[in-house]
Design a protein around this motif. Structure first.
Motif, PDB file in Angstrom:
ATOM      1  N   PRO A   1      40.934  43.265  42.808  1.00  0.00           N
ATOM      2  CA  PRO A   1      40.442  43.776  41.519  1.00  0.00           C
ATOM      3  C   PRO A   1      40.556  42.737  40.402  1.00  0.00           C
ATOM      4  CG  PRO A   1      41.776  45.447  42.602  1.00  0.00           C
ATOM      5  CD  PRO A   1      41.893  44.197  43.418  1.00  0.00           C
ATOM      6  N   GLU A   2      41.605  41.923  40.449  1.00  0.00           N
ATOM      7  CA  GLU A   2      41.786  40.883  39.425  1.00  0.00           C
ATOM      8  C   GLU A   2      40.692  39.819  39.519  1.00  0.00           C
ATOM      9  OE1 GLU A   2      44.356  41.764  41.604  1.00  0.00           O
ATOM     10  OE2 GLU A   2      45.304  43.132  40.181  1.00  0.00           O
ATOM     11  N   GLU A   3      40.382  39.378  40.758  1.00  0.00           N
ATOM     12  CA  GLU A   3      39.319  38.379  40.956  1.00  0.00           C
ATOM     13  C   GLU A   3      37.973  38.943  40.539  1.00  0.00           C
ATOM     14  OE1 GLU A   3      40.966  35.931  44.863  1.00  0.00           O
ATOM     15  OE2 GLU A   3      39.968  37.857  45.153  1.00  0.00           O
ATOM     16  N   PHE A   4      37.736  40.204  40.884  1.00  0.00           N
ATOM     17  CA  PHE A   4      36.475  40.868  40.554  1.00  0.00           C
ATOM     18  C   PHE A   4      36.275  40.908  39.040  1.00  0.00           C
ATOM     19  CE2 PHE A   4      33.647  44.592  40.196  1.00  0.00           C
ATOM     20  CZ  PHE A   4      32.708  44.290  41.172  1.00  0.00           C
ATOM     21  N   LYS A   5      37.336  41.261  38.326  1.00  0.00           N
ATOM     22  CA  LYS A   5      37.262  41.335  36.859  1.00  0.00           C
ATOM     23  C   LYS A   5      37.151  39.940  36.245  1.00  0.00           C
ATOM     24  CE  LYS A   5      39.296  43.324  32.793  1.00  0.00           C
ATOM     25  NZ  LYS A   5      40.030  44.415  32.237  1.00  0.00           N
TER      26      LYS A   5
END
Length: 158
Positions: A36-40
């Motif tokens: 989720p962090e990479e996606f954001k």
């Protein structure tokens, strides 16, 4: 009947192997591949569901990611196997007067090579001379530039 059972087993395996390979090649959507962090951090959370679907569709049809091979220092390895790599024939970009001990050659094919020793070799001055880069018997790369009566050891930097 004794032959039927092994033949049936062989046929089952022959059909299962390609299906397993096909499943391994299936595209995995970005949201499943990234945290989720990479996606954001990539800004993908700002896309609508339809935009994300279109991006996933496009990525699924455009090849695989190729991982570059690097050495222990993180420098790229251009020829990762010990196979004999063929000679590189190109032209040096710009003026060439010889090897000064720290000469860097930028070739018209985009490759950049750095002199690997401090040998100084004077050559006839020329514009965009032809160069052939080939492996020596010891596995090092040697540059032979038109107008030069000697070669110099070089290593690829780009």
């Amino acid at each position: 009947m004794r032959l039927a059972r092994p033949l049936l087993l062989l046929l089952s395996v022959a059909l299962a192997v390609p299906l397993g390979a096909f499943a391994a090649d299936q595209y995995v959507p970005l949201q499943q591949r990234m945290t989720p962090e990479e996606f954001k951090a990539a800004g993908l959370d700002k896309l609508s569901a339809n935009e994300l679907k279109n991006l996933d569709n496009w990525l699924s049809g455009h090849g695989k990611v190729v991982t570059k091979v690097v050495d222990q220092e993180g420098k790229p390895v251009f020829y990762p196997t010990s196979e004999k790599a063929g000679p590189v024939q190109a032209h040096v970009q710009g003026s060439f007067t010889g090897f000064s001990g720290h000469t860097q050659l930028t070739l018209d094919n985009g490759q950049v090579w750095q002199q690997a020793d401090s040998t100084q070799v004077s050559c006839l001055s020329s514009q965009n001379p032809k160069v052939i880069v080939r492996r020596s018997l010891m596995g090092n790369w040697m540059a032979a530039v038109d107008g030069c009566n000697d070669t110099a050891p070089i290593t690829r930097v780009k």
